[in-house]
Design a protein around this motif. Structure first.
Motif: not given
Length: 183
Positions: A74, A89, A91, A94, A99-100, A110, A112, A146-148
């Motif tokens: 990612r 960032a 997320e 999260c 990822f963070l 970061t 989250g 970010f939105l996964f």
């Protein structure tokens, strides 16, 4: 039948049943959503009881190789981007924070947001990340959000995306990953 939570379209069709939940697909925009939508309290209880079984991988807090690899893959989405500024960032959803953690190791600041308390605790205690339970606690500005695979979990996607946009710096980006629905 509830209207689409994304476009408010009235027409939809059954899409999928899983673990006692019924998903519908909007005929107008294609968004897949739960119907009926759990109440806020039911969602909260589900995330606390199922963290790992229903919406996330069970290995999330085991520092599984798969989750770290997923974070590296990612990161490739934005690694070369020089236009993301500030390198801060957010997320949403999260999970345990891999990822963070990867972003932080690459020099990003970061933050989250996560609904499942077990993941909040893990990310704070094991990875020393700043993870909050509520989006309102995440103060911007962020260069990227970010939105996964969480868009379908948001109670009001349009409202939440507007809130996220307000937290972005001028020129900030939003990266959304979501599953594909077969046609």
């Amino acid at each position: 039948v509830s209207p689409c939570r994304l476009c408010s379209g009235e027409a939809s069709s059954p899409f999928h049943d899983e673990a006692g939940f019924h998903y519908r697909q909007c005929a107008e925009c294609g968004f897949v959503y739960l119907d009926p939508r759990p109440t806020d309290q039911e969602s909260h209880e589900l995330y606390q009881a199922e963290s790992g079984a229903t919406f996330h991988h069970g290995a999330e807090t085991g520092e599984a190789y798969e989750k770290r690899l997923e974070a590296r893959l990612r990161f490739r989405l934005i690694r070369e981007s020089r236009s993301v500024f500030p390198r801060r960032a957010l997320e949403i959803g999260c999970g345990a924070g891999y990822f963070l953690d990867h972003l932080r190791r690459a020099g990003w600041e970061t933050m989250g947001c996560e609904a499942a308390e077990v993941y909040v605790r893990f990310s704070r205690e094991r990875l020393d990340l700043d993870v909050r339970r509520d989006l309102s606690e995440c103060a911007g500005p962020f260069g990227a959000a970010f939105l996964f695979n969480v868009l379908s979990h948001l109670p009001d996607p349009e409202r939440d995306l507007r809130t996220i946009r307000e937290k972005l710096a001028d020129g900030g980006i939003v990266v959304i990953e979501t599953g594909n629905a077969p046609e």
